[in-house]
Design an enzyme around this catalytic site. Structure first.
Site, PDB file in Angstrom:
ATOM      1  N   TYR A 105      10.430  59.180  35.362  1.00  0.00           N
ATOM      2  CA  TYR A 105      10.783  60.836  35.622  1.00  0.00           C
ATOM      3  C   TYR A 105       9.431  61.797  36.161  1.00  0.00           C
ATOM      4  O   TYR A 105      10.131  63.222  35.777  1.00  0.00           O
ATOM      5  CB  TYR A 105      10.302  60.720  33.827  1.00  0.00           C
ATOM      6  CG  TYR A 105      11.950  60.416  32.904  1.00  0.00           C
ATOM      7  CD1 TYR A 105      12.749  59.053  33.772  1.00  0.00           C
ATOM      8  CD2 TYR A 105      12.374  61.202  32.645  1.00  0.00           C
ATOM      9  CE1 TYR A 105      13.324  59.050  32.635  1.00  0.00           C
ATOM     10  CE2 TYR A 105      13.743  61.576  32.147  1.00  0.00           C
ATOM     11  CZ  TYR A 105      14.144  60.111  32.245  1.00  0.00           C
ATOM     12  OH  TYR A 105      15.336  59.542  31.536  1.00  0.00           O
ATOM     13  N   LYS A 141      11.699  44.817  35.805  1.00  0.00           N
ATOM     14  CA  LYS A 141      11.963  44.944  37.073  1.00  0.00           C
ATOM     15  C   LYS A 141      11.182  44.510  38.737  1.00  0.00           C
ATOM     16  O   LYS A 141      11.416  44.687  39.598  1.00  0.00           O
ATOM     17  CB  LYS A 141      13.048  46.223  37.793  1.00  0.00           C
ATOM     18  CG  LYS A 141      13.924  45.533  38.908  1.00  0.00           C
ATOM     19  CD  LYS A 141      15.405  44.471  38.584  1.00  0.00           C
ATOM     20  CE  LYS A 141      15.942  44.542  39.880  1.00  0.00           C
ATOM     21  NZ  LYS A 141      17.351  43.307  38.843  1.00  0.00           N
ATOM     22  N   ASP A 197      18.349  44.386  34.205  1.00  0.00           N
ATOM     23  CA  ASP A 197      19.577  43.807  34.210  1.00  0.00           C
ATOM     24  C   ASP A 197      19.839  42.427  33.628  1.00  0.00           C
ATOM     25  O   ASP A 197      21.082  42.716  32.856  1.00  0.00           O
ATOM     26  CB  ASP A 197      20.324  43.706  35.927  1.00  0.00           C
ATOM     27  CG  ASP A 197      18.879  42.319  36.868  1.00  0.00           C
ATOM     28  OD1 ASP A 197      18.374  42.250  36.081  1.00  0.00           O
ATOM     29  OD2 ASP A 197      19.262  42.039  37.542  1.00  0.00           O
ATOM     30  N   ASP A 212      15.247  54.786  28.903  1.00  0.00           N
ATOM     31  CA  ASP A 212      16.533  55.916  28.280  1.00  0.00           C
ATOM     32  C   ASP A 212      17.633  55.233  28.370  1.00  0.00           C
ATOM     33  O   ASP A 212      18.858  54.825  27.630  1.00  0.00           O
ATOM     34  CB  ASP A 212      16.407  56.690  29.113  1.00  0.00           C
ATOM     35  CG  ASP A 212      17.112  58.038  29.740  1.00  0.00           C
ATOM     36  OD1 ASP A 212      17.186  58.765  28.646  1.00  0.00           O
ATOM     37  OD2 ASP A 212      18.075  57.931  30.531  1.00  0.00           O
ATOM     38  N   ASP A 223      20.611  54.066  24.912  1.00  0.00           N
ATOM     39  CA  ASP A 223      21.895  54.408  25.014  1.00  0.00           C
ATOM     40  C   ASP A 223      23.038  52.914  24.327  1.00  0.00           C
ATOM     41  O   ASP A 223      23.464  53.460  23.879  1.00  0.00           O
ATOM     42  CB  ASP A 223      21.812  55.339  26.000  1.00  0.00           C
ATOM     43  CG  ASP A 223      22.160  56.460  26.005  1.00  0.00           C
ATOM     44  OD1 ASP A 223      21.106  57.662  24.404  1.00  0.00           O
ATOM     45  OD2 ASP A 223      22.745  57.473  26.699  1.00  0.00           O
TER      46      ASP A 223
HETATM   47  C1  IPM Z   1      17.152  60.710  26.072  1.00  0.00           C
HETATM   48  C2  IPM Z   1      17.255  62.177  27.285  1.00  0.00           C
HETATM   49  C3  IPM Z   1      16.312  62.749  27.654  1.00  0.00           C
HETATM   50  C4  IPM Z   1      15.586  61.544  28.444  1.00  0.00           C
HETATM   51  C5  IPM Z   1      17.025  63.731  28.824  1.00  0.00           C
HETATM   52  C6  IPM Z   1      17.716  64.979  27.463  1.00  0.00           C
HETATM   53  C7  IPM Z   1      15.798  64.502  29.286  1.00  0.00           C
HETATM   54  O1  IPM Z   1      18.359  61.677  27.463  1.00  0.00           O
HETATM   55  O2  IPM Z   1      15.855  61.545  25.413  1.00  0.00           O
HETATM   56  O3  IPM Z   1      17.078  59.819  25.933  1.00  0.00           O
HETATM   57  O4  IPM Z   1      16.757  61.535  29.748  1.00  0.00           O
HETATM   58  O5  IPM Z   1      14.709  61.374  28.215  1.00  0.00           O
HETATM   59 MG    MG Z   2      18.617  59.265  27.432  1.00  0.00          MG
END
Ligand code: IPM
Ligand code: MG
Length: 347
Positions: free
Chosen positions: A136, A186, A218, A242, A246
């Site tokens: 990042y 990884k 993975d 990240d 999710d």
């Molecule tokens: C998160 C989001 C952010 C990230 C974006 C909005 C930059 O996806 O907080 O997970 O990738 O960290």
């Molecule tokens: Mg995110």
């Protein structure tokens, strides 16, 4: 209690509005909420997603309550002007290196997950994601190869102190929960990950009471849907965290319920729902504010050590859910204000 309130884009202002009502209802001594502009909203007003004024407000406060940033209409802008830069900039400028993303199934909501209910009901995990390093924030850019092809690059790197610091956060969190930590990397392919693993093992010596394991990312993605109940705390780098966070949120089936904390050394933190700005439903009073309300609870717990008040908010949300108050994200019809009202009533 000087708290910055950065609502941002899309549904941000609506959901933050309800969380603010909840905070105000608690009669906290000295509560002072200071609003600031972030994201696309800030770009439209000040020409920058993270204006200097906003950063100054953040620095003058003890914590930040954050909504969401992101606006498809601004995706054509140069990268440094895009709404997402607000949250990336705050993380970097304020040293918010530790992102805590808990994922738990709320009682009565087991049917909402896309996993089988008996698998989902075992989920009670915390993802500790490093937020200040990795691909990042490495050098990135475009260049031309010697034979004339366009090339993009983003450098992945971690320094040992960055890994050590997040490892301590994760071990401490594991100690306060189920006593198990799984470090995800990884290391079979990436040198960055091998160093990560080496350092996590070094830090483990200081936490003999925590059971440490390692998993390739993975496999971790697979295990999260196969047998999520095996995880207590997961610690991982920025990019893997990240993605996995999710995924974990969908495993519990309710992205509208998941809160997060991004912590600096000490007590400062930024608290935000993990859902984004949801431009498709913005401004219609449809968004579920529960994740933001639960983020406010995390704020009271982590930045102000107000455990009882945090627990009160969490119980009020749980009670509303049990009573069948459900937003559209949970297959229900309750609107933003109605959900806020229900939580306030339970409070
Ligand atoms: C998160 C989001 C952010 C990230 C974006 C909005 C930059 O996806 O907080 O997970 O990738 O960290
Ligand atoms: Mg995110």
């Amino acid at each position: 209690m000087r708290i910055a309130v950065f609502a941002g884009d899309g549904i941000g202002p609506e959901v933050v509005g309800e969380a603010v009502r909840v905070l105000e209802a608690l009669d906290l001594p000295g509560l002072d909420l200071i609003e600031g502009d972030v994201g696309g909203a800030a770009y439209r007003k000040h020409g920058h997603p993270l204006p200097a004024e906003t950063l100054e407000i953040a620095r003058s406060c003890g914590a930040i309550l954050f909504g969401a940033v992101g606006d498809f209409d601004l995706d054509h802008l140069e990268r440094h002007l895009r709404p997402e830069q607000a949250v990336l900039g705050l993380r970097k400028e304020l040293g918010l290196f530790a992102n805590l993303r808990p994922a738990t199934v709320f009682e009565g909501l087991e049917d909402l997950t896309t996993l089988r209910a008996e698998v989902a009901s075992t989920i009670d995990l915390l993802i500790v994601r490093e937020l200040n390093g990795d691909v990042y924030f490495g050098e990135k850019g475009r260049r031309t190869t010697p034979d004339g092809r366009r090339e993009g690059y983003d450098i992945m790197s971690y320094a040992e102190d960055e890994v050590r610091r997040i490892a301590h956060t994760a071990f401490t969190a594991a100690r306060g929960r189920g006593g198990k930590l799984c470090s995800v990397d990884k290391a079979n392919v990436l040198e960055t990950s091998q160093l990560w693993r080496d350092v996590v093992i070094e830090v483990a010596a200081e936490y003999p009471d925590v059971e440490l394991s390692h998993m390739y990312v993975d496999n971790a993605a697979m295990q999260l849907v196969k047998n999520p109940g095996q995880f207590d705390v997961i610690v991982t780098g920025n990019m893997f965290g990240d993605i996995l966070s999710d995924q974990a949120s969908m495993c519990v089936g309710s992205i509208g319920l998941l809160a997060s904390a991004s912590l600096a050394e000490g007590t400062f933190g930024l608290y935000e729902p993990i859902h984004g700005s949801a431009p498709d439903i913005a401004g219609q009073g449809l968004a579920n504010p529960m994740a933001t309300i639960l983020s406010a609870a995390m704020l009271l717990r982590h930045s102000y050590q107000l455990e009882a008040e945090a627990a009160r908010i969490e119980a009020a949300v749980a009670k509303a859910l049990t009573a069948g108050v459900r937003g559209g994200d949970l297959g229900g019809k309750a609107g933003t204000r109605e959900i806020g009202d229900a939580v306030l009533a339970n409070l």
